[in-house]
Design an enzyme around this catalytic site. Structure first.
Site, PDB file in Angstrom:
ATOM      1  N   GLY A   8       4.510 -47.702  -2.116  1.00 17.21           N
ATOM      2  CA  GLY A   8       5.009 -48.310  -3.340  1.00 17.21           C
ATOM      3  C   GLY A   8       4.143 -48.209  -4.563  1.00 17.21           C
ATOM      4  CD  GLU A  47       4.991 -47.770   5.969  1.00 18.08           C
ATOM      5  OE1 GLU A  47       5.811 -48.139   5.098  1.00 18.08           O
ATOM      6  OE2 GLU A  47       5.085 -48.074   7.156  1.00 18.08           O
ATOM      7  N   PRO A  48       2.192 -44.381   1.548  1.00 17.89           N
ATOM      8  CG  PRO A  48       0.350 -43.114   0.879  1.00 17.89           C
ATOM      9  CD  PRO A  48       0.843 -43.990   1.990  1.00 17.89           C
ATOM     10  N   GLY A  49       4.399 -42.579  -0.574  1.00 14.41           N
ATOM     11  CA  GLY A  49       5.231 -41.383  -0.681  1.00 14.41           C
ATOM     12  C   GLY A  49       5.074 -40.808  -2.075  1.00 14.41           C
ATOM     13  NE  ARG A  50       7.912 -43.875  -6.909  1.00  8.18           N
ATOM     14  CZ  ARG A  50       9.221 -43.679  -7.095  1.00  8.18           C
ATOM     15  NH1 ARG A  50       9.633 -42.757  -7.919  1.00  8.18           N
ATOM     16  NH2 ARG A  50      10.106 -44.431  -6.459  1.00  8.18           N
ATOM     17  CE1 TYR A  59      16.693 -45.060  -7.107  1.00  5.64           C
ATOM     18  CE2 TYR A  59      15.890 -42.835  -7.523  1.00  5.64           C
ATOM     19  CZ  TYR A  59      16.324 -43.807  -6.647  1.00  5.64           C
ATOM     20  OH  TYR A  59      16.354 -43.535  -5.308  1.00  5.64           O
ATOM     21  CB  CYS A  80      32.582 -31.749 -14.448  1.00  9.81           C
ATOM     22  SG  CYS A  80      32.635 -29.967 -14.436  1.00  9.81           S
ATOM     23  CE1 TYR A 116      11.575 -41.587  -1.992  1.00 13.56           C
ATOM     24  CE2 TYR A 116       9.921 -41.831  -3.703  1.00 13.56           C
ATOM     25  CZ  TYR A 116      10.370 -42.109  -2.427  1.00 13.56           C
ATOM     26  OH  TYR A 116       9.628 -42.895  -1.589  1.00 13.56           O
TER      27      TYR A 116
HETATM   28  C1  LIG Z   1      10.266 -45.684   0.658  1.00 16.63           C
HETATM   29  C2  LIG Z   1       9.279 -46.318   1.554  1.00 16.63           C
HETATM   30  C3  LIG Z   1       7.916 -46.024   1.417  1.00 16.63           C
HETATM   31  C4  LIG Z   1       7.370 -45.133   0.338  1.00 16.63           C
HETATM   32  O1  LIG Z   1       7.503 -45.667  -0.940  1.00 16.63           O
HETATM   33  P1  LIG Z   1       6.771 -44.943  -2.180  1.00 16.63           P
HETATM   34  O2  LIG Z   1       7.162 -45.760  -3.339  1.00 16.63           O
HETATM   35  O3  LIG Z   1       7.292 -43.566  -2.253  1.00 16.63           O
HETATM   36  O4  LIG Z   1       5.314 -44.997  -1.920  1.00 16.63           O
HETATM   37  C5  LIG Z   1       7.044 -46.571   2.324  1.00 16.63           C
HETATM   38  N1  LIG Z   1       7.460 -47.393   3.326  1.00 16.63           N
HETATM   39  C6  LIG Z   1       8.771 -47.712   3.473  1.00 16.63           C
HETATM   40  C7  LIG Z   1       9.186 -48.597   4.583  1.00 16.63           C
HETATM   41  C8  LIG Z   1       9.721 -47.191   2.594  1.00 16.63           C
HETATM   42  O5  LIG Z   1      11.003 -47.519   2.742  1.00 16.63           O
END
Ligand SMILES: *Cc1c(COP(=O)(O)O)cnc(C)c1O
Length: 421
Positions: free
Chosen positions: A239, A275-278, A318, A346, A375
């Protein structure tokens, strides 16, 4: 910081001119930088270096196996949210004991898949899920390691579609009910309670909501330990936000995030997971697109691109802002003008930006959407029978297509016609 910079007046990805890739691959396409992915992972890994920890990349942000392999080579674990993601992580060579299984609706089939292939832990989100997981594990002669995702009821102050830690969200169990739920979990024969999980949302630009949530997790750890549970792992979710514009205030630094975690939770002696993604993938990718037409409208000019909402849905979904930059750097002092930047789909929703100040552009010019690594490709679709756009990975002076554009024949032949037609 990323590795998409102008050198000699043209945008490069690491050491490769973006226009050279466009000429070979065709537009639009996604382009990722290995050095940026690696840098972001290492920043987070180092931010937690004072504690036993594992950075589990939330692969839903960008799940191409070349990206997973790049991160896994540095020791990353993976956070998966579906059986498909689990298999993709395994296919990229990630060992089961580094894969965390999250998600509010895991099916029996997905649980079995992960128990068979090996899993670090399941982050369970409800009592019914606990019961099903226990039964599946017992039927396989196993015990499933679990944390329970608690909902700390804090306001993450982010976009409503990506806030997950308020009591009205569908995620986790209310923290006030945690003692009961942990007692139930401990009584189920197929589960082994090992920790606590929390994830309050995405694109957070302030540490304070994290701090509030982690403080509640620290209190809960002590309470659950007093109840006799062996809480030894804390999964703190993802997050952490990223800068989507050059100008806006900077989101928290990984080092400050790590220091805050250590302050709030270090005394507990738990292993920590994030759990970083972004934060890892977001600024490690751009989307490159070409101007098809410049159209003069009623009091405004439109840049019509070959990229569209099906390729990058974040602005439509978003209201997200992406900086859009020309691939050829404008000469110093070039006067900018406002454009509405749109795709060919369209729908009026197929608008990337309104009245965006840009240097003058013409048909054939290339532009890059910054901050498109997370994303982006994973949320793309073939709406309007537009092909999924290719993904390309750069490594220093080399690049490789890591997902090819399908041909129209491949797309069309995926349909099967019933015999009565
Ligand atoms: C989406 C998600 C993440 C990653 O969130 P980011 O904002 O991309 O870091 C981590 N853990 C869980 C459970 C998620 O649903």
């Amino acid at each position: 910081m990323d590795h998409f910079l102008y050198k000699g007046g043209v945008l490069h990805a690491e050491d490769v001119p973006v226009a050279e890739i466009a000429a070979q691959v065709g537009t639009p396409f996604y382009l990722y930088s290995t050095a940026t992915l690696e840098r972001h992972f290492k920043l987070l890994d180092e931010a937690l270096c004072g504690m036993e920890h594992l950075v589990c990349y939330a692969m839903k942000a960008a799940s191409n196996q070349a990206i997973l392999k790049t991160l896994a080579a540095l020791g990353a674990g993976m956070d998966v949210v579906s059986g498909g993601e689990y298999l993709r992580a395994k296919a990229a060579g990630v060992p089961g004991d580094k894969i965390v299984f999250s998600g509010v609706g895991k099916t029996e089939g997905e649980m079995r898949l992960a128990l068979e292939g090996g899993v670090r832990q399941f982050n369970v989100e409800s009592e019914p899920e606990m019961e099903v997981l226990s039964a599946v594990a017992v039927s396989m002669g196993l015990r499933a390691p679990i944390t329970v995702r608690v909902n700390p009821d804090v306001d993450a102050k982010t976009h409503a579609k990506i806030a997950t830690g308020k009591s009205e969200n569908k995620f986790g169990i209310p923290i006030a009910r945690a003692r009961d739920v942990y007692a139930q979990a401990a009584a189920l024969p197929g589960l082994e309670v090992i920790g606590i999980d929390v994830h309050i949302g995405s694109q957070l630009t302030d540490l304070e909501p994290f701090r509030q949530a982690y403080r509640k997790v620290a209190e809960l750890t002590e309470i659950l330990r007093a109840d006799g549970h062996d809480i030894r792992r804390l999964d703190l979710g993802g997050g952490l936000g990223i800068p989507y514009t050059q100008s806006n205030e900077a989101p928290p630094l990984p080092t400050d995030y790590g220091a805050m975690i250590s302050e709030e939770l270090g005394h507990l002696g738990c292993e920590v997971e994030i759990e970083p993604g972004r934060l890892i993938a977001g600024n490690a990718g751009i989307m490159v697109s070409q101007v098809i037409y410049v159209k003069s409208g009623e009091g405004r000019d439109f840049l019509i691109l070959d990229g569209a909402m099906n390729d990058l849905i974040r602005p439509a979904m978003y209201d997200a802002h992406h900086d859009i930059v020309p691939v050829v750097q404008p000469a110093p002092g070039t006067e900018q003008q406002p454009y509405d930047i749109v795709g060919p789909v369209c729908e009026s929703g197929d608008t990337f930006a309104k009245q965006r100040m840009m240097p003058p552009l013409k048909a054939g010019d290339l532009v890059a959407f910054r901050g498109a690594g997370a994303y982006g490709a994973v949320m793309s679709s073939e709406y309007n029978t537009r092909a999924l756009i290719p993904e390309v990975l750069v490594h220093q002076h080399q690049f490789a297509v890591i997902r090819a554009r399908p041909t129209f024949d491949e797309m069309i032949n995926r349909d099967t016609i019933p015999e009565w037609l």
